[in-house]
Design a protein around this motif. Sequence first.
Motif, PDB file in Angstrom:
ATOM      1  N   LEU A   1     -25.137  -9.660 -21.777  1.00 43.32           N
ATOM      2  CA  LEU A   1     -25.936 -10.706 -22.401  1.00 43.32           C
ATOM      3  C   LEU A   1     -26.178 -10.446 -23.881  1.00 43.32           C
ATOM      4  CD1 LEU A   1     -27.459 -13.343 -22.034  1.00 43.32           C
ATOM      5  CD2 LEU A   1     -29.476 -12.005 -21.343  1.00 43.32           C
ATOM      6  N   SER A   2     -26.478  -9.209 -24.251  1.00 44.10           N
ATOM      7  CA  SER A   2     -26.779  -8.912 -25.656  1.00 44.10           C
ATOM      8  C   SER A   2     -25.566  -9.180 -26.544  1.00 44.10           C
ATOM      9  CB  SER A   2     -27.245  -7.459 -25.809  1.00 44.10           C
ATOM     10  OG  SER A   2     -26.225  -6.556 -25.409  1.00 44.10           O
ATOM     11  N   THR A   3     -24.378  -8.869 -26.037  1.00 44.07           N
ATOM     12  CA  THR A   3     -23.165  -9.138 -26.807  1.00 44.07           C
ATOM     13  C   THR A   3     -22.955 -10.634 -26.972  1.00 44.07           C
ATOM     14  OG1 THR A   3     -22.142  -7.093 -26.025  1.00 44.07           O
ATOM     15  CG2 THR A   3     -20.667  -8.778 -26.922  1.00 44.07           C
ATOM     16  N   TRP A   4     -23.194 -11.395 -25.895  1.00 39.50           N
ATOM     17  CA  TRP A   4     -23.049 -12.846 -25.972  1.00 39.50           C
ATOM     18  C   TRP A   4     -24.077 -13.454 -26.918  1.00 39.50           C
ATOM     19  CZ3 TRP A   4     -20.058 -16.684 -25.961  1.00 39.50           C
ATOM     20  CH2 TRP A   4     -20.502 -17.989 -25.772  1.00 39.50           C
ATOM     21  N   GLU A   5     -25.309 -12.955 -26.919  1.00 37.31           N
ATOM     22  CA  GLU A   5     -26.327 -13.457 -27.843  1.00 37.31           C
ATOM     23  C   GLU A   5     -25.884 -13.242 -29.290  1.00 37.31           C
ATOM     24  OE1 GLU A   5     -29.858 -11.384 -26.798  1.00 37.31           O
ATOM     25  OE2 GLU A   5     -30.373 -12.736 -25.141  1.00 37.31           O
ATOM     26  N   GLU A   6     -25.360 -12.065 -29.581  1.00 33.40           N
ATOM     27  CA  GLU A   6     -24.878 -11.779 -30.929  1.00 33.40           C
ATOM     28  C   GLU A   6     -23.710 -12.691 -31.291  1.00 33.40           C
ATOM     29  OE1 GLU A   6     -22.798  -8.124 -33.453  1.00 33.40           O
ATOM     30  OE2 GLU A   6     -23.653  -7.749 -31.474  1.00 33.40           O
TER      31      GLU A   6
ATOM     32  N   ARG B   1     -29.721 -22.413 -29.791  1.00 35.81           N
ATOM     33  CA  ARG B   1     -29.455 -20.997 -29.529  1.00 35.81           C
ATOM     34  C   ARG B   1     -29.703 -20.627 -28.071  1.00 35.81           C
ATOM     35  NH1 ARG B   1     -31.734 -15.774 -29.555  1.00 35.81           N
ATOM     36  NH2 ARG B   1     -30.339 -14.225 -30.527  1.00 35.81           N
ATOM     37  N   SER B   2     -30.899 -20.907 -27.570  1.00 32.05           N
ATOM     38  CA  SER B   2     -31.191 -20.509 -26.191  1.00 32.05           C
ATOM     39  C   SER B   2     -30.354 -21.313 -25.200  1.00 32.05           C
ATOM     40  CB  SER B   2     -32.681 -20.661 -25.889  1.00 32.05           C
ATOM     41  OG  SER B   2     -33.064 -22.009 -25.887  1.00 32.05           O
ATOM     42  N   THR B   3     -30.071 -22.594 -25.538  1.00 37.52           N
ATOM     43  CA  THR B   3     -29.222 -23.396 -24.663  1.00 37.52           C
ATOM     44  C   THR B   3     -27.840 -22.768 -24.533  1.00 37.52           C
ATOM     45  OG1 THR B   3     -30.366 -25.401 -25.399  1.00 37.52           O
ATOM     46  CG2 THR B   3     -28.313 -25.692 -24.195  1.00 37.52           C
ATOM     47  N   LEU B   4     -27.236 -22.405 -25.668  1.00 37.00           N
ATOM     48  CA  LEU B   4     -25.887 -21.850 -25.648  1.00 37.00           C
ATOM     49  C   LEU B   4     -25.845 -20.484 -24.974  1.00 37.00           C
ATOM     50  CD1 LEU B   4     -24.696 -22.855 -29.214  1.00 37.00           C
ATOM     51  CD2 LEU B   4     -23.774 -23.719 -27.052  1.00 37.00           C
TER      52      LEU B   4
ATOM     53  N   ILE C   1     -39.458 -30.297 -40.805  1.00 33.69           N
ATOM     54  CA  ILE C   1     -40.014 -29.904 -39.510  1.00 33.69           C
ATOM     55  C   ILE C   1     -39.824 -28.402 -39.349  1.00 33.69           C
ATOM     56  CG2 ILE C   1     -39.992 -30.300 -37.019  1.00 33.69           C
ATOM     57  CD1 ILE C   1     -40.607 -32.806 -38.583  1.00 33.69           C
ATOM     58  N   ARG C   2     -40.899 -27.669 -39.198  1.00 35.85           N
ATOM     59  CA  ARG C   2     -40.780 -26.213 -39.017  1.00 35.85           C
ATOM     60  C   ARG C   2     -40.233 -25.906 -37.617  1.00 35.85           C
ATOM     61  NH1 ARG C   2     -46.208 -26.523 -41.042  1.00 35.85           N
ATOM     62  NH2 ARG C   2     -46.394 -25.872 -43.227  1.00 35.85           N
ATOM     63  N   ARG C   3     -39.170 -25.133 -37.550  1.00 39.80           N
ATOM     64  CA  ARG C   3     -38.612 -24.675 -36.273  1.00 39.80           C
ATOM     65  C   ARG C   3     -38.402 -23.156 -36.367  1.00 39.80           C
ATOM     66  NH1 ARG C   3     -40.047 -28.713 -33.009  1.00 39.80           N
ATOM     67  NH2 ARG C   3     -38.874 -30.661 -33.345  1.00 39.80           N
ATOM     68  N   PRO C   4     -39.488 -22.389 -36.279  1.00 45.89           N
ATOM     69  CA  PRO C   4     -39.381 -20.937 -36.478  1.00 45.89           C
ATOM     70  C   PRO C   4     -38.538 -20.233 -35.426  1.00 45.89           C
ATOM     71  CG  PRO C   4     -41.560 -21.531 -35.668  1.00 45.89           C
ATOM     72  CD  PRO C   4     -40.877 -22.812 -36.028  1.00 45.89           C
ATOM     73  N   TRP C   5     -38.300 -20.876 -34.268  1.00 47.43           N
ATOM     74  CA  TRP C   5     -37.513 -20.249 -33.208  1.00 47.43           C
ATOM     75  C   TRP C   5     -36.057 -20.691 -33.221  1.00 47.43           C
ATOM     76  CZ3 TRP C   5     -39.355 -16.367 -30.246  1.00 47.43           C
ATOM     77  CH2 TRP C   5     -40.736 -16.167 -30.249  1.00 47.43           C
ATOM     78  N   GLU C   6     -35.665 -21.462 -34.235  1.00 46.38           N
ATOM     79  CA  GLU C   6     -34.302 -22.002 -34.243  1.00 46.38           C
ATOM     80  C   GLU C   6     -33.240 -20.909 -34.108  1.00 46.38           C
ATOM     81  OE1 GLU C   6     -31.263 -24.646 -37.043  1.00 46.38           O
ATOM     82  OE2 GLU C   6     -33.375 -24.430 -37.628  1.00 46.38           O
ATOM     83  N   PHE C   7     -33.419 -19.820 -34.818  1.00 45.69           N
ATOM     84  CA  PHE C   7     -32.423 -18.745 -34.797  1.00 45.69           C
ATOM     85  C   PHE C   7     -32.864 -17.548 -33.963  1.00 45.69           C
ATOM     86  CE2 PHE C   7     -31.807 -21.109 -38.772  1.00 45.69           C
ATOM     87  CZ  PHE C   7     -30.514 -21.558 -38.553  1.00 45.69           C
ATOM     88  N   GLY C   8     -33.857 -17.744 -33.113  1.00 46.32           N
ATOM     89  CA  GLY C   8     -34.266 -16.709 -32.191  1.00 46.32           C
ATOM     90  C   GLY C   8     -35.429 -15.882 -32.686  1.00 46.32           C
TER      91      GLY C   8
END
Length: 239
Positions: free
Chosen positions: A41-46, A24-27, A204-211
């Motif tokens: 940026l907010s539109t691109w994040e969405e 997510r953060s990479t893209l 593997i817990r990845r709580p930040w995977e989706f932001g």
Amino acid sequence: MTTERPTQWRALFFDVQGTLTDFRSTLIEHGARILGDRLDLSTWEELVDRWRGHYRDELAALVAQGRWRSVRAVYRDALVALLNDLPTRIEVTPAEIDALTMGWERLRPWPDAPAGLRRLRERHVVVALSNADHAAVVNVARHAGFQWDTVLSAQLFGAYKPDSATYEGALALLGVEPAEAMMVASHAYDLDAAAAVGMATAYIRRPWEFGPGSPVEQVPDGRYDFVVDDLGALATALG
């Protein structure tokens, strides 16, 4: 862990996107550099979040139909559709569409992933088992610094995870029995399907995977053989 499990698994199979990489953060950063001030940026994040959703929906449909097509093409088509649906159209060239799509093959690793894989590889065969195209998994590995014993892709089997053919095909190629193998992933659907063919499982817990602020997948106690926060913890747990 059940008593039937071996104390030393011969092969560990890893999901890549999400489990080992922060897509997510990479893209978001990758797209912001390419699009500049044409899209806030907010539109691109969405849009990135919706892009991932379109990918999952398309793969689920293909699994249901027993079909396979290039994941790179799935990503590209989904991006074109999402950009066309923006309330205010922006000019994006075909070359930029290609460059944005290639962001999925330039993903940044989670901090623990490269060193964790190296440590696990000291005692186990470590294998990428991804739904992405074979070339894409290789590209991600080179960019992220992942050291694999081999790379396997759903493309080799003409079926995406969680289709059992993908796991069974991967086991057959490595000459490993299900009870001698473990699937490592941050997604329950992947691990549930691997367990169904007899593989051990590590969540593997990845709580930040989706932001930040996104829902975190809840995993009931005892559902998987191991539940850890990073690959280092998995290496310690495996001994």
